[in-house]
Scaffold this active site. Structure first.
Site, short mmCIF file in Angstrom:
data_model
loop_
_atom_site.label_atom_id
_atom_site.label_comp_id
_atom_site.label_asym_id
_atom_site.label_seq_id
_atom_site.Cartn_x
_atom_site.Cartn_y
_atom_site.Cartn_z
N HIS A 219 47.68 42.25 54.67
CA HIS A 219 46.92 43.49 54.47
C HIS A 219 46.86 44.37 55.70
CE1 HIS A 219 45.99 41.74 50.66
NE2 HIS A 219 45.35 42.82 50.30
N SER A 223 52.09 45.69 52.10
CA SER A 223 53.32 45.11 51.57
C SER A 223 54.52 45.92 52.03
CB SER A 223 53.30 45.13 50.04
OG SER A 223 52.23 44.37 49.56
N LYS A 247 51.45 44.75 36.44
CA LYS A 247 52.82 44.26 36.62
C LYS A 247 52.83 42.75 36.89
CE LYS A 247 57.17 45.43 38.80
NZ LYS A 247 57.98 46.62 39.09
N ASP A 248 51.89 42.29 37.73
CA ASP A 248 51.81 40.85 37.99
C ASP A 248 51.38 40.10 36.75
OD1 ASP A 248 52.67 40.95 40.61
OD2 ASP A 248 50.66 41.28 41.42
N GLU A 291 62.99 14.62 44.82
CA GLU A 291 62.86 15.64 43.79
C GLU A 291 63.81 16.79 44.11
OE1 GLU A 291 61.52 14.21 41.27
OE2 GLU A 291 59.81 15.51 40.92
#
Lengths: 426, 171
Positions: A219, A223, A247-248, A291
């Site tokens: 922040h 971004s 959108k998320d 894994e």
């Protein structure tokens, strides 16, 4: 810090006003992930994965806490209690499958997030701290995932613990003592299982703490975006809420669709049948692999079969494996190109995709038996991996002629720009 | 030195020593506990092991290989120039005098701790006829010495003694 045009939190209800004056937590949330956080208007779907990773962390913590209510970290009953969860506990099968596939989903999402960062130069100034914290989160995730995999105390759990803790015995002088200290014994046993459970419970909350630092560091500059051009004016941004919450939210729905498909229809597709055999310290499974999300590192570990100078092969493998992630810490200083986004870096872009292919090849080799041709392919791929970071990236970043950048995010989006008005304003 | 500086250094110094002292039990509790350390010794009857055969026993909760070498295997082990080995040791150094056919080692690969194959009938013994670790491809010869692959050392020989011709006491 935020942009001067960020919306201000204005509580209308008297209760919220009262709270805001005493503990401005809603204001904090509003500024962090609400309408008070201006975000570049041109983010593509690759920018969904941070929120998705956060969501995966929540899935893992919630399912993990309820699983811990039924699991017993004792070598005599750990395997049985896992089966008890699968067969007897109400919805236990769902919770465990959600948790084990949740780990895979978490890594899928985080890998997308990391490779987004590689391509769009998210690690560059002024976001180095943000990137470094991200690498710390990834290392913590790896430790957490590894210890979680040990808990069911099946064959793969046991031998995974044996091999991974064995990595520390490669360290000169103190290696064997360190190995014994980590395990609380000479081989994985009760002491190791119990402490792994304790740490597996603790580490997700440490991750949560570092995630908060990660978001805090995000922040401060805000971004980045697909052009890599920094925000100049208000027209370059939209408020996080409702634009990116929506959108998320859409991305989350797509993610959940795929995740639920895995949990309900292919819950064991990414697991190993050997882990449904109780741990047996006398018998190593014929084909022991970690894994899938550790395969590339495992391939690098196994790529070293000859002593090199005075360094034993074992130590070389371990050093290379850890270096393959630690090199990310140096990334902001290895890539010296002033252009952030791979969109405007034609040469870098090609090498980026070669790196992606290289990591896929490493992953494939890491999941295959320790035999030819996989060993030789791993050796070449591991060499290329380090070549990319230590040679190609610095050289390309100093020689490459980047494409012309748009003047602003707005210009990139709308074609024509308010450049004139901005210049006039200056 | 001012009185205030002295108090400052003394107070933070004492607090630092206290904090460091508090770390001792927190770190030390991770080390093996008394019951884990309690050295269990194991007695193994080896009378049934024919030349060319090997068994897998348990010592300190870890696998132990006991192998009765054939004269051919002994000859193979002795034929190797010791200087060419990664961890130079002769078969004689790895066995008891007069009992060179009894090769007793831990069944723990010195790479990352897997159990090598090669004790049971039909298991892969690797290129050198000893043991083969399936995890990362380390190959041991008939004296359980590392010959190929990532392992740094020969399979460890635990402390042991023959209490009679047919019984070995490990540990």
């Amino acid at each position: 810090m935020s942009f001067p045009w960020a919306n201000e939190y204005k509580p209308s209800h008297p209760t919220m006003v009262w709270l805001d004056e005493r503990l401005p937590l809603p204001r904090f949330v509003y500024n962090a992930i609400g309408a008070g956080y201006p975000v570049p208007r041109n983010l593509n779907y690759m920018w969904n994965f941070g929120v998705l990773a956060g969501f995966c962390l929540v899935i893992q913590i919630v399912t993990g806490i309820v699983l811990a209510m039924h699991y017993a970290a004792n070598t005599d009953v750990a395997f049985a209690s896992t089966e008890h969860i699968m067969r007897d506990v109400n919805w236990g099968w769902l919770l465990r499958y959600a948790h084990s596939n949740g780990a895979s989903a978490f890594f899928v999402v985080v890998y997308a997030h990391i490779f987004r960062g590689f391509y769009f130069g998210s690690y560059k100034a002024p976001r180095e701290m943000l990137w470094l914290l991200g690498v710390v989160i990834f290392l913590l995730m790896m430790a957490t995932a590894f210890m979680g995999y040990v808990l069911p105390w099946g064959q793969m759990s046991y031998w995974g613990a044996q091999v991974i803790t064995g990595l520390f015995s490669a360290i000169p002088l103190v290696g064997n003592s360190l190995h014994t200290w980590l395990l609380g014994g000479f081989a994985p046993d009760q002491a190791a299982l119990n402490r792994f459970f304790s740490l597996h419970f603790l580490l997700p909350f440490v991750i949560l703490g570092v995630v908060i630092l990660h978001i805090w560091a995000l922040h401060i500059p805000g971004s980045t975006n697909p052009t890599g051009v920094e925000v100049k004016t208000e027209s370059d941004t939209v408020p996080f809420h409702p634009y990116y919450t929506a959108k998320d939210g859409f991305g989350l729905a797509v993610f959940l669709f795929l995740y639920c498909a895995m949990v309900f229809f292919f819950p064991n597709a990414l697991g190993h049948p050997d882990n449904y055999i109780p741990a047996n310290p006398m018998q190593t499974p014929a084909h022991i692999v970690p894994e899938w999300y550790f395969w590339p590192y495992y391939a690098i570990l196994r790529a070293f079969t000859q002593d090199f100078l005075f360094i034993p092969a074992k130590l070389m493998g371990v050093l290379a494996m850890f270096s393959s992630i630690l090199v990310w810490f140096l990334l902001p200083w290895l890539d010296r190109s002033p252009v952030r986004s791979g969109h405007y870096r034609p040469v870098f872009k090609k090498f980026y995709w070669l790196l992606v292919a290289d990591v896929v090849v490493l992953g494939y080799c890491g999941g295959s038996p320790a035999a030819e041709p996989y060993v030789m392919i791993s050796q070449l791929a591991a060499l290329y991996y380090f070549l990319h970071f230590f040679v190609i990236l610095p050289v390309v970043s100093s020689l490459e002629k980047p494409l012309p950048l748009p003047f602003s995010i707005t210009e990139a989006v709308l074609g024509s720009d308010d450049a004139a008005s901005l210049t006039a304003a200056e | 030195m001012r009185r205030r500086d002295f108090i400052y250094i003394a107070a933070t110094g004492a607090a630092g020593v206290g904090a460091a002292a508090a770390l001792v039990p927190l770190i030390s509790q991770m080390s093996p506990s008394a019951d884990v350390l309690a050295e269990a010794s194991t007695e193994i009857d080896i009378s049934a092991i024919q030349p060319g055969q090997a068994i897998k026993a348990v010592f300190r909760k870890q696998p132990l290989f006991v192998r009765n070498l054939t004269p051919k295997e002994i000859a193979e082990a002795d034929a190797v120039p010791v200087a060419s080995l990664r961890d130079p040791q002769t078969l004689e150094q790895r066995t008891k005098p007069g009992k060179t056919n009894w090769l007793i080692t831990m069944g723990v690969c010195t790479h990352l701790g897997c159990v090598p194959l090669g004790t049971a009938e039909g298991e892969n013994k690797g290129e050198f006829g000893g043991y083969f670790c399936p995890c990362h491809g380390s190959q041991y010869d008939t004296a359980a010495r590392i010959r190929k692959g990532p392992a740094p050392r020969n399979l460890e020989v635990p402390p042991y003694e023959f209490t009679s011709d047919t019984v070995v006491k490990i540990g």
